[in-house]
Structure formats: C-alpha cells, structure tokens
Enzyme design. Structure first.
Site, PDB file in Angstrom:
ATOM      1  N   SER A 147       0.845  -1.155   0.175  1.00 35.59           N
ATOM      2  CA  SER A 147      -0.100   0.052  -0.046  1.00 35.59           C
ATOM      3  C   SER A 147       0.879   1.264   0.064  1.00 35.59           C
ATOM      4  CB  SER A 147      -1.120  -0.103   1.261  1.00 35.59           C
ATOM      5  OG  SER A 147      -1.795   0.997   1.041  1.00 35.59           O
ATOM      6  N   ASP A 298      -3.360   6.691  -2.875  1.00 39.18           N
ATOM      7  CA  ASP A 298      -2.248   6.055  -2.620  1.00 39.18           C
ATOM      8  C   ASP A 298      -1.684   4.923  -3.543  1.00 39.18           C
ATOM      9  OD1 ASP A 298      -3.912   3.929  -1.883  1.00 39.18           O
ATOM     10  OD2 ASP A 298      -2.869   3.792   0.197  1.00 39.18           O
ATOM     11  N   ASP A 300      -1.542   1.807  -4.072  1.00 36.98           N
ATOM     12  CA  ASP A 300      -2.590   0.654  -4.314  1.00 36.98           C
ATOM     13  C   ASP A 300      -3.916   1.361  -4.690  1.00 36.98           C
ATOM     14  OD1 ASP A 300      -2.977   0.883  -1.850  1.00 36.98           O
ATOM     15  OD2 ASP A 300      -3.603  -1.292  -1.551  1.00 36.98           O
ATOM     16  N   ASP A 302      -6.326   2.056  -2.600  1.00 38.80           N
ATOM     17  CA  ASP A 302      -7.448   1.811  -1.795  1.00 38.80           C
ATOM     18  C   ASP A 302      -7.899   3.145  -1.027  1.00 38.80           C
ATOM     19  OD1 ASP A 302      -5.338   1.680  -0.070  1.00 38.80           O
ATOM     20  OD2 ASP A 302      -5.925  -0.272   0.660  1.00 38.80           O
TER      21      ASP A 302
END
Length: 543
Positions: A147, A298, A300, A302
């Site tokens: 992440s 961000d 990734d 999410d």
C-alpha cells in the site's frame, strides 16, 4: 549465541528456494554480520488481519520468496482445513519490487495444493482484487502490496470468500498454519493456474459506476468539472480514468511525474498522501489548471486524499462530506466509522435519521457493521479510507471514493458552491469539529509500549481544562489496544499503529459556530485547542 544464529541462518539459506535470497543470507554469514542477521532472524513477520507486511530482504523477518512460499502454503492448508479445499483463489499484485514474482509464487503453491488459481493480468489496484473475490466466487483472494509503505517494503494481504479482510481468530490460525509448513524449498509447486484478461477490471468499473450512480448529477455539471489527480507512482491511474469516463466526467488532469507506476516513488519521501509534502505536486497542478477539486490516491488506490481551495482536507472532513452527500441523496442504512475517526459523521447521520456505528480500527471491522434491517451503506476511517459502495467492494476503495468526491464537487459547482462551502455549512449547523493527530515514529518499539502503559496507569483527569473520563478499550469486546479520554467537546484516542512503528493520539475538539462572522474565530480557536491538546498529550504519554 552467535554460533546458534549463524547455524540458524545457514539452515534457512539451505531451505531457501530463491538463489538471490539464499546468497544474500550466506554473504552475511560469511561476513560474520551478526547485527544484521540478528535483525533478519529476530522472528518471523507477524501474520495479522492485514496479512504480512515488511521490508524486502532475505530471512524470516522480511518479505522474500521463502516467506511468501510458506505463507501461501499455510493459507492453503488453513483453507483446506476450513472446508474450502479445491476452491477458487484470485491473486492480484501492485507494481512494487518483486510483487509480480510473489504473485506467481503464490499461484504456483496454491495451485499445487489443489486450488483453482486465477491471477490478475497486470498490476492493478487493491479494490479490483477485493471486488474479484466475490465477483468470481472465490474462497479467498491474495493481494501482493504494501500500500503506502516506504519503497523497500512489500506485503501480502488476504481476503476470505466474503470479500472482506480477515478478523480474529482467522489471522492467528493462518499464522499457526504457516508456522507448521516445512522448509520452503520442499513446498510443492505447479504451473496449473491461469492469467485472467481485462474483464474483471471492466466489470469492476461498471459495478462502481452503477453503485455510485452519476446519472443523478446533470450531464452538463459532470462535464464542467475540472479534477486534478495523482496516482502517486502507483497503479490507480488507468482504472480511475476508466471510472471517470464511464461516469461522464472529464478525464482528470494528472501529475505527469507521478502518473506511471514506479516502485522507487522518486518524487515523495513516503508514498502516503498523509505525509508532509506528498501532495505538493498535486497542489501545484491544481493551481495551474484551476481545478475545482484535486484527488490523490495512494499507490494501491485503496485510499484517497482531497484538496480543495488550496488546502488538503482531513480524512474526517472528507468522511463527513461523503456521509452528508449520501444522506442527502436518500441512501438509507447504517453509516459506520472506526473509533479513531471524528464524531461529525455520527452527528450528520443522526440529523438525517439514519443509524450509525463506531467500530474498532480498520476496515475489517467497519465492513462488518450494520444489520439485516439496516445494512452498511457507508464506512470511513480518518486515515483517508472510504467505502461509498460496500456492495461492490467490502473494503476501503479510493477509486469509488474519488468518483463520489468528483460528483459532489460537480453538484456544488453547478450551484455556485464548493466543498469548502459545504464544510462551513456543516460547521454552522453542527459545530466546527476539529481533528488532528499526535503521531510519533520510533525505532525502538518499547517506547510505544511504555507510553501506553504510562497513560493507562496515570491518565490525565482534565484536557483543555475540562474533566475527561478514561476508558481502556483493551477491556472491551473485541479487545482493542487503545485508550479513550472523553469530555465535553473534547476527545482523545491513543493507540499503536497497526501497520507502522508509530504511536498515535487522535485528537478532537468541537467549537460552536454562531454565524458567518464567527467561522474565522472558531477556526482560530479550534487550531489553538488542537495545539494545546497535542502539548497536553505529549506530557501524558511521556514523549
């Protein structure tokens, strides 16, 4: 002790299936570098409710081929023991270093264990993988991502068949199953797995657009909106553009230096929109193009951050704005947020006549809020995580949240208003809810445990000159390693971070606003009270 450590390292290297990782450990053994070996063999990475996360390095305390091999084997054993033998498993990965390799290893191990394994075709956002678990009828999903962690980290996130993250005791049971796996080199592998096409991403885009329903915003309002955007060197850009196009919005104007995936994250110190300086390029772009709103995802995708009027909104401000937007749209059901998030969302929900819930920290708990009579329709956490379409993705989703923010901004622009104007209106109606953090990153984790012990033993009796009540949330159900201090118009939650070596105190003060002229004064008072809270909690925690 040194001899035992060297023997342990040699044994690990002997069982390591990856030539480069094996050579890395043996080089440390040959050099007699017991300090570095001590770090790498201090114990295995903990398999928590978010799976594994750690630095890319050889040895049991890092993310590497051997650790991923054993993690996949343990997950497979646990799934089989839980009655899911032979079920489908879908695997996704981001663009970090070795993510594609770890996805392939996981596919080979789980395929050899008898599972029907499908792998996403290229680096894609975490929400696409979370969507795919239920969409494809799988018993589990794996996302290889760290992440928003620093560039040298990677991770291994697990979803079960309901599409949500793990909750206890599944994490401890999987960790035990991993511990029971033999040498990584002896774990069977198979190439009997398949690579998916683009259909899953396309289906995700369609599902998000249907759930958020842009048709309720006039087409001319949607096409008139200018959005500045950054993927922060991650994998969100393509999917986000597809969602905006399907929703009838203009293509967002992207920060060119950050649009393509780059595992070095060269333009930011930390690839986390919360970190100081992370959205500087986005702010500059928004100013150049005259953007109505700016959005940072961000790496990734999410989570997302929102910039309006030249300032970055807090997660609590965006959380309240989206809740207010959904309530005004007539979306009925349960609205939920984590206990460290601000209180304004609950006030907005109550005023709108809808139920709300406070959950333990993390979307694994938020997604389990609601009831048959009032299912979850919205959830958020202050750390820039939002779920505006929980029927599509049972986790935070920065892409659907970005769409919702854009539609909200388009509606307001058509009325001659901005998201900042709507925030002011909420403050005039309910009070100015000012939230912030005292966040301390440490190298020595004992500093965190010492500070938690200190505040539990001698909690402050007053904050901002007001009496506060102390509650140890570790004594609740579920048990949460956190404490709460609550008084009239003041609230503090203290807890260790679940993903980083940080101690966090989440601060909130509520300031009345009587009229337009009082807004500036209220903001000034709120900022002063937040500074005072930081100072008082620094003393209370011994920082």
């Amino acid at each position: 002790m040194t001899h035992d450590l060297l023997d342990t390292a040699r044994a690990w290297a002997e069982a390591d299936p990856h030539e480069g990782d094996r050579a890395e450990v043996l080089a440390l053994v040959e050099a007699g570098n017991t300090e570095e070996l001590g770090r790498r063999f201090s114990g295995p990475l903990t398999f928590g409710t978010a799976g594994l996360r750690g630095p890319l390095r050889a040895g049991p305390a890092g993310m590497n081929a051997a650790v991923v091999t054993r993690a996949a084997a343990g997950l497979g054993a646990w799934l089989a023991a839980s009655g899911h033998a032979g079920g489908g498993v879908v695997i996704g990965f981001d663009a970090r270093r070795r993510s594609d390799e770890f996805a392939r290893i996981s596919a080979e191990v789980l395929a050899a264990a008898g599972f029907a394994v499908q792998v996403l075709p290229r680096p894609l956002p975490t929400p696409v993988l979370a969507f795919a678990v239920r969409h494809l009828g799988c018993v589990a999903g794996v996302m290889v991502t760290a992440s928003h962690n620093p560039p040298d980290d990677n991770g291994y996130k697990v979803y079960l068949g309901d599409g949500a993250q793990l909750v206890p005791p599944a994490d401890r049971e999987i960790e035990a199953a991993i511990g029971a796996v033999g040498p990584a080199r002896e774990v069977p592998v198979s190439d009997e797995w398949v690579t998916l096409g683009d259909d899953v991403e396309t289906d995700y885009v369609d599902a998000v657009v249907r759930a958020v329903d842009p048709s309720r915003v006039p087409a001319d309002a949607r096409s008139a909106l200018t959005v500045a955007y950054t993927a922060m060197h991650g994998v969100g850009a393509g999917t986000t553009r597809a969602v905006f196009a399907a929703a009838g919005l203009r293509e967002p104007v992207s920060v060119p230096e950050q649009d393509a995936p780059d595992p070095r994250f060269p333009t930011v110190s930390f690839p986390n929109p919360e970190e100081p300086g992370a959205v500087d390029l986005l702010l500059a772009l928004a100013d150049r193009v005259g953007a109505d709103v700016a959005i940072a995802e961000d790496p990734d995708a999410d989570r997302c951050s929102v910039v309006a009027g030249g300032r970055q909104l807090t997660g609590d401000e965006v959380g309240a704005l989206l809740a207010d937007w959904l309530v005004r749209r007539g979306v009925r059901g349960t609205y939920a947020s984590s206990l460290v998030s601000g209180s304004l969302m609950h006030v907005v929900a109550e005023a709108g006549g809808v139920p709300s819930e406070e959950t333990p920290t993390g979307f694994k708990w938020i997604m389990r809020a609601g009831s048959d009579a009032a299912p979850l329709v919205y959830g958020y956490e202050e750390a820039l995580g939002y779920s505006v379409a929980p029927t599509v993705v049972k986790d935070k989703d920065g892409i659907s949240a970005a769409l919702a923010v854009a539609l909200l901004a388009a509606e307001l622009k058509a009325e001659g208003r901005t998201v900042l104007d709507r925030l002011d209106e909420l403050a005039e109606e309910h009070g100015l809810f000012v939230t912030g953090q005292l966040s301390v990153r440490v190298d020595d984790l004992t500093l965190i445990s010492d500070a938690m012990a200190r505040v539990r033993a001698t909690p402050p009796a007053t904050l901002l000159g007001r009496p506060v009540e102390f509650a140890d949330l570790a004594l609740g159900t579920p048990s949460v390693d956190a404490v709460r201090l609550l008084g009239d118009g003041v609230r503090v939650i203290v807890r260790p971070s679940g993903t980083e070596p940080k101690l966090k105190a989440y601060l909130e003060t509520v300031v009345p606003v009587h009229d337009d002229a009082g807004m500036i004064a209220a903001r000034g008072r709120g900022a002063d009270e937040l500074d005072q809270l930081r100072a008082e909690m620094s003393v209370a925690l011994g920082l």
